[in-house]
Design a protein around this motif. Sequence first.
Motif, PDB file in Angstrom:
ATOM      1  N   GLU B 156      82.982   7.575  88.318  1.00 61.29           N
ATOM      2  CA  GLU B 156      82.657   7.081  89.636  1.00 61.29           C
ATOM      3  C   GLU B 156      83.883   7.185  90.519  1.00 61.29           C
ATOM      4  OE1 GLU B 156      79.361   3.671  89.683  1.00 61.29           O
ATOM      5  OE2 GLU B 156      81.380   2.981  90.126  1.00 61.29           O
ATOM      6  N   ALA B 157      83.746   7.817  91.660  1.00 58.13           N
ATOM      7  CA  ALA B 157      84.853   7.906  92.614  1.00 58.13           C
ATOM      8  C   ALA B 157      84.460   7.150  93.869  1.00 58.13           C
ATOM      9  CB  ALA B 157      85.156   9.366  92.943  1.00 58.13           C
ATOM     10  N   THR B 158      85.249   6.152  94.217  1.00 57.81           N
ATOM     11  CA  THR B 158      84.932   5.313  95.363  1.00 57.81           C
ATOM     12  C   THR B 158      86.027   5.408  96.416  1.00 57.81           C
ATOM     13  OG1 THR B 158      83.760   3.750  93.940  1.00 57.81           O
ATOM     14  CG2 THR B 158      84.448   2.958  96.099  1.00 57.81           C
ATOM     15  N   VAL B 159      85.613   5.477  97.668  1.00 55.86           N
ATOM     16  CA  VAL B 159      86.562   5.494  98.773  1.00 55.86           C
ATOM     17  C   VAL B 159      86.225   4.347  99.714  1.00 55.86           C
ATOM     18  CG1 VAL B 159      87.578   6.866 100.613  1.00 55.86           C
ATOM     19  CG2 VAL B 159      86.675   7.985  98.591  1.00 55.86           C
ATOM     20  N   ASP B 201      86.107  19.376  84.068  1.00 53.54           N
ATOM     21  CA  ASP B 201      86.883  18.134  84.050  1.00 53.54           C
ATOM     22  C   ASP B 201      85.990  16.934  83.765  1.00 53.54           C
ATOM     23  OD1 ASP B 201      88.976  19.702  84.626  1.00 53.54           O
ATOM     24  OD2 ASP B 201      89.117  19.134  86.751  1.00 53.54           O
ATOM     25  N   ASP B 202      84.914  16.827  84.529  1.00 50.91           N
ATOM     26  CA  ASP B 202      84.034  15.677  84.356  1.00 50.91           C
ATOM     27  C   ASP B 202      83.371  15.711  82.978  1.00 50.91           C
ATOM     28  OD1 ASP B 202      84.524  14.575  86.900  1.00 50.91           O
ATOM     29  OD2 ASP B 202      83.171  16.038  87.800  1.00 50.91           O
ATOM     30  N   ALA B 203      83.036  16.909  82.527  1.00 49.94           N
ATOM     31  CA  ALA B 203      82.413  17.025  81.209  1.00 49.94           C
ATOM     32  C   ALA B 203      83.345  16.500  80.133  1.00 49.94           C
ATOM     33  CB  ALA B 203      82.046  18.483  80.932  1.00 49.94           C
ATOM     34  N   GLU B 204      84.624  16.781  80.285  1.00 52.41           N
ATOM     35  CA  GLU B 204      85.574  16.318  79.283  1.00 52.41           C
ATOM     36  C   GLU B 204      85.643  14.789  79.287  1.00 52.41           C
ATOM     37  OE1 GLU B 204      89.394  18.151  79.633  1.00 52.41           O
ATOM     38  OE2 GLU B 204      90.282  16.792  78.127  1.00 52.41           O
ATOM     39  N   LEU B 205      85.698  14.212  80.484  1.00 56.23           N
ATOM     40  CA  LEU B 205      85.746  12.754  80.587  1.00 56.23           C
ATOM     41  C   LEU B 205      84.512  12.126  79.943  1.00 56.23           C
ATOM     42  CD1 LEU B 205      87.059  12.225  84.217  1.00 56.23           C
ATOM     43  CD2 LEU B 205      88.203  11.591  82.080  1.00 56.23           C
ATOM     44  N   LEU B 206      83.376  12.760  80.152  1.00 56.68           N
ATOM     45  CA  LEU B 206      82.122  12.194  79.651  1.00 56.68           C
ATOM     46  C   LEU B 206      81.817  12.655  78.233  1.00 56.68           C
ATOM     47  CD1 LEU B 206      79.965  12.513  82.883  1.00 56.68           C
ATOM     48  CD2 LEU B 206      80.947  10.450  81.890  1.00 56.68           C
ATOM     49  N   ASP B 209      79.330  18.784  77.050  1.00 61.64           N
ATOM     50  CA  ASP B 209      79.663  20.176  77.327  1.00 61.64           C
ATOM     51  C   ASP B 209      79.681  20.478  78.822  1.00 61.64           C
ATOM     52  OD1 ASP B 209      79.767  20.585  74.629  1.00 61.64           O
ATOM     53  OD2 ASP B 209      77.653  21.191  74.493  1.00 61.64           O
ATOM     54  N   THR B 210      80.524  21.401  79.185  1.00 67.93           N
ATOM     55  CA  THR B 210      80.527  21.897  80.558  1.00 67.93           C
ATOM     56  C   THR B 210      79.160  22.496  80.875  1.00 67.93           C
ATOM     57  OG1 THR B 210      82.870  22.427  80.418  1.00 67.93           O
ATOM     58  CG2 THR B 210      81.622  23.487  82.164  1.00 67.93           C
ATOM     59  N   GLY B 211      78.650  22.160  82.040  1.00 69.71           N
ATOM     60  CA  GLY B 211      77.354  22.691  82.435  1.00 69.71           C
ATOM     61  C   GLY B 211      76.183  21.821  82.031  1.00 69.71           C
ATOM     62  N   SER B 212      76.427  20.760  81.283  1.00 71.57           N
ATOM     63  CA  SER B 212      75.284  19.899  80.947  1.00 71.57           C
ATOM     64  C   SER B 212      74.821  19.156  82.190  1.00 71.57           C
ATOM     65  CB  SER B 212      75.624  18.897  79.840  1.00 71.57           C
ATOM     66  OG  SER B 212      76.970  18.920  79.510  1.00 71.57           O
ATOM     67  N   PRO B 213      73.545  18.818  82.201  1.00 69.93           N
ATOM     68  CA  PRO B 213      72.982  18.190  83.401  1.00 69.93           C
ATOM     69  C   PRO B 213      73.503  16.773  83.587  1.00 69.93           C
ATOM     70  CG  PRO B 213      71.362  18.212  81.646  1.00 69.93           C
ATOM     71  CD  PRO B 213      72.519  19.024  81.159  1.00 69.93           C
ATOM     72  N   ALA B 214      73.666  16.395  84.841  1.00 70.53           N
ATOM     73  CA  ALA B 214      74.111  15.045  85.170  1.00 70.53           C
ATOM     74  C   ALA B 214      73.406  14.591  86.432  1.00 70.53           C
ATOM     75  CB  ALA B 214      75.618  15.007  85.358  1.00 70.53           C
ATOM     76  N   LEU B 215      73.291  13.288  86.553  1.00 69.65           N
ATOM     77  CA  LEU B 215      72.700  12.696  87.736  1.00 69.65           C
ATOM     78  C   LEU B 215      73.839  12.385  88.706  1.00 69.65           C
ATOM     79  CD1 LEU B 215      69.822  11.984  88.473  1.00 69.65           C
ATOM     80  CD2 LEU B 215      70.229   9.686  87.637  1.00 69.65           C
ATOM     81  N   THR B 232      80.762   6.248  97.611  1.00 67.11           N
ATOM     82  CA  THR B 232      80.918   6.397  96.174  1.00 67.11           C
ATOM     83  C   THR B 232      80.150   7.606  95.672  1.00 67.11           C
ATOM     84  OG1 THR B 232      81.192   4.024  95.829  1.00 67.11           O
ATOM     85  CG2 THR B 232      80.501   5.325  93.933  1.00 67.11           C
ATOM     86  N   THR B 233      80.794   8.374  94.863  1.00 71.07           N
ATOM     87  CA  THR B 233      80.126   9.483  94.192  1.00 71.07           C
ATOM     88  C   THR B 233      80.145   9.218  92.696  1.00 71.07           C
ATOM     89  OG1 THR B 233      81.002  10.941  95.886  1.00 71.07           O
ATOM     90  CG2 THR B 233      80.049  11.967  93.955  1.00 71.07           C
ATOM     91  N   SER B 234      78.987   9.152  92.103  1.00 74.27           N
ATOM     92  CA  SER B 234      78.906   8.866  90.674  1.00 74.27           C
ATOM     93  C   SER B 234      78.259  10.026  89.945  1.00 74.27           C
ATOM     94  CB  SER B 234      78.059   7.609  90.425  1.00 74.27           C
ATOM     95  OG  SER B 234      78.459   6.557  91.261  1.00 74.27           O
ATOM     96  N   LEU B 235      78.741  10.259  88.735  1.00 72.01           N
ATOM     97  CA  LEU B 235      78.118  11.265  87.874  1.00 72.01           C
ATOM     98  C   LEU B 235      77.693  10.588  86.582  1.00 72.01           C
ATOM     99  CD1 LEU B 235      80.557  14.293  88.292  1.00 72.01           C
ATOM    100  CD2 LEU B 235      78.323  13.932  89.343  1.00 72.01           C
ATOM    101  N   TYR B 236      76.407  10.521  86.362  1.00 71.70           N
ATOM    102  CA  TYR B 236      75.897   9.911  85.144  1.00 71.70           C
ATOM    103  C   TYR B 236      75.482  10.993  84.163  1.00 71.70           C
ATOM    104  CZ  TYR B 236      75.537   5.572  87.797  1.00 71.70           C
ATOM    105  OH  TYR B 236      75.818   4.474  88.550  1.00 71.70           O
TER     106      TYR B 236
END
Lengths: 250, 250
Positions: B156-159, B201-206, B209-215, B232-236
């Motif tokens: 989650e990135a919040t500004v 990058d986000d895939a590694e944090l989560l 795999d790179t390219g997997s679907p996220a909300l 806020t931008t969130s990736l679930y």
Amino acid sequence: MQPTLYGEYRKLDRGGEARRSLAYLRLRRAIQNAIEFGAFPPGHALPSERDLAKKLALSRVTVRKAIGGLVEDGLLTQRHGAGTFVAERIVKSFSRLTGFTDDLRARGLKPRVKFLERGVGEVTPEEAMALNLSPGADVIRLRRLRFADDKPLAVEATVVPAAVIADPNAIKLSLYDALGQIGCRPTRALQRLRAIALGADDAELLECDTGSPALAIERRAFLDDGRVVEFTTSLYRGDAYDFVAELHGG
Amino acid sequence: MQPTLYGEYRKLDRGGEARRSLAYLRLRRAIQNAIEFGAFPPGHALPSERDLAKKLALSRVTVRKAIGGLVEDGLLTQRHGAGTFVAERIVKSFSRLTGFTDDLRARGLKPRVKFLERGVGEVTPEEAMALNLSPGADVIRLRRLRFADDKPLAVEATVVPAAVIADPNAIKLSLYDALGQIGCRPTRALQRLRAIALGADDAELLECDTGSPALAIERRAFLDDGRVVEFTTSLYRGDAYDFVAELHGG
DNA sequence: CGTAATGATACCACTTTCATACCACTGATT
DNA sequence: AATCAGTGGTATGAAAGTGGTATCATTACG
């Protein structure tokens, strides 16, 4: 003072620096306002298309375009040779609970639907659970491919109890229109959203690569009395559809 | 006096000094302001691209670039041959928003948060656009990794504008608690949900795999006066989180 | 030197709108 | 039953305005 149709139309004329809305949209809003404010009770006849055109200094084509939209929305009824009338059962316009077709229309895109499947069958156990039906009951199954401006946007599988709509062919474009016409427009819905990777079949239908992200939405829509009238599973192309929500409260 | 489009544009021109935005960004902000302050109600038409270009002494290319961004954001709708219109918002009202922490608890999972970043900086052009700030303003940036039972679930990135909260360390656990304590609890929020494919990058944090679907969920929260207090931008992870919404009609 | 932003121009495809005309249906009158 | 005025349904052509797209020139910046 009660609003008149002509007054409503002219009122909508004020546009400041912005270019005015298109004439047919303005007239459409004017008629809709007049109806909703009660200037035209249900069953009442509108002035004829030629009269309207003449009084408002518009062409008949423009008037027809305005009326046409309201007829499609179920607010007006036209009878060839007789006239244009305010529909007897006005379908309440739901600003918030809308189906796909309304969504796209609101965005100014042209919705199109291709039916992949449309038939009647017996519920599966999963469907019985989702729709709260007894095993053995009949349901209508729809499988639709949805386009926006002729680009594939979503595949949708819908299940409706046959007790609600018996004839699958009654559903032409919008399920909610069909439900509204028989007074079964849902008032509440539960949605479940998640992101998935597209399988090969769905990817082909949506004209994108296998494994591309998609928005999966399951929706159960309810009537006031709690009956489930619809169970829909939709797959939206991830790159083509955004789901916008407005949150309230504290 | 109601703000006008041309007035808004010229007002942004006086930002003067060293830092003048690019013309198309300035125009874009001007249009967005005009819309959000109600100068252009939904459904109304903008002046044509040619008119705008002429009145503002810009080229049509520039005008199109400004409009194009807003169309992509869903704020405007263009119809070939007809014009450019303020989009009617597709609004899904979530009467009950299943908050992240509550939702996890209901599932019997333990929520945990890890801060990846917490600091102050200057806005990027994109953030300035989202928060409706002037270029050069300071913002607080938070980047958080959310876990459920020690499995990563979302980044989650919040500004937040520094004008609202000056000290990033005032935000300990819940942003909304911190906002509430200074009387800036938002009353309205706009969310945008879509499905995307995860970057490396986000895939590694989560840990997937790179390219997997996220909300992907973007949220802008507003105060009563219309100021934006949060972006806020969130990736679930698509395979780990469902978003449940209740919709109401009528 | 290349890149990006901007401007100027032209052409295409599309929508709206108007002006006509004619057809098909309805309802009431004759 | 026949008639007729009024209604919606359809079609055509034309003009004007709109966004969509492409091309090329100019300017600013690193």
